[in-house]
Enzyme design. Sequence first.
Site, PDB file in Angstrom:
ATOM      1  N   CYS A  88     -34.085 -26.206 -20.381  1.00 45.42           N
ATOM      2  CA  CYS A  88     -33.693 -27.279 -21.292  1.00 45.42           C
ATOM      3  C   CYS A  88     -33.830 -26.752 -22.711  1.00 45.42           C
ATOM      4  CB  CYS A  88     -34.599 -28.493 -21.089  1.00 45.42           C
ATOM      5  SG  CYS A  88     -34.244 -29.828 -22.249  1.00 45.42           S
ATOM      6  N   LEU A  89     -32.822 -27.014 -23.537  1.00 47.99           N
ATOM      7  CA  LEU A  89     -32.854 -26.541 -24.922  1.00 47.99           C
ATOM      8  C   LEU A  89     -34.032 -27.150 -25.698  1.00 47.99           C
ATOM      9  CD1 LEU A  89     -29.036 -26.661 -25.776  1.00 47.99           C
ATOM     10  CD2 LEU A  89     -30.423 -24.628 -25.313  1.00 47.99           C
TER      11      LEU A  89
HETATM   12 NI    NI Z   1     -32.258 -30.706 -21.620  1.00 46.36          NI
END
Ligand code: NI
Length: 167
Positions: A88-89
């Site tokens: 996830c960023l």
């Molecule tokens: Ni994410």
Amino acid sequence: MAVFPIRSWPDPVLRAPAAPVSRIDGEIRRLVDDMLETMYRAPGVGLAAPQIGVALRVVVFDIGEGPHHLINPELLETSGAWSFDEGCLSVPGRFWPVRRPAFARARGLNLDGAEVEYAGEELLGRVLQHEIDHLGGTLILERLPRRTRKQALKELREEALGLGGES
Ligand code: NI
């Protein structure tokens, strides 16, 4: 178009449920453009509005077939199971094997206000579930098995306090 900083854990905007978009106007068009540019720059395959600090139900994604967006998306159906190394960023640089349904079907609106539906397995199914999770304030961390989650949170907290081994 503009690139926005991506909010990362433990930013509270990532934990708050996002509000439905009530009117699709120039502001929402600009939001979608900015989200796409931010996602491509990261780079990532999906981004939800809360990740750039906007608590609205908007997601964008591109799994290699071009840019897509969904406004007010809802997950309609999931089935099967698939474990995949997911990241996830907003929890940058980390990947965990996450088990989720393999297939997902989601419906929302596009920028013209028309109803659109996406359905697919593997990466598409994964991205739809992951991004729609964000709109409910759910992060990948909540999708980890209990033990892995505990360890991950411990590491993230240490890192946030500057106690981590990595700089
Ligand atoms: Ni994410």
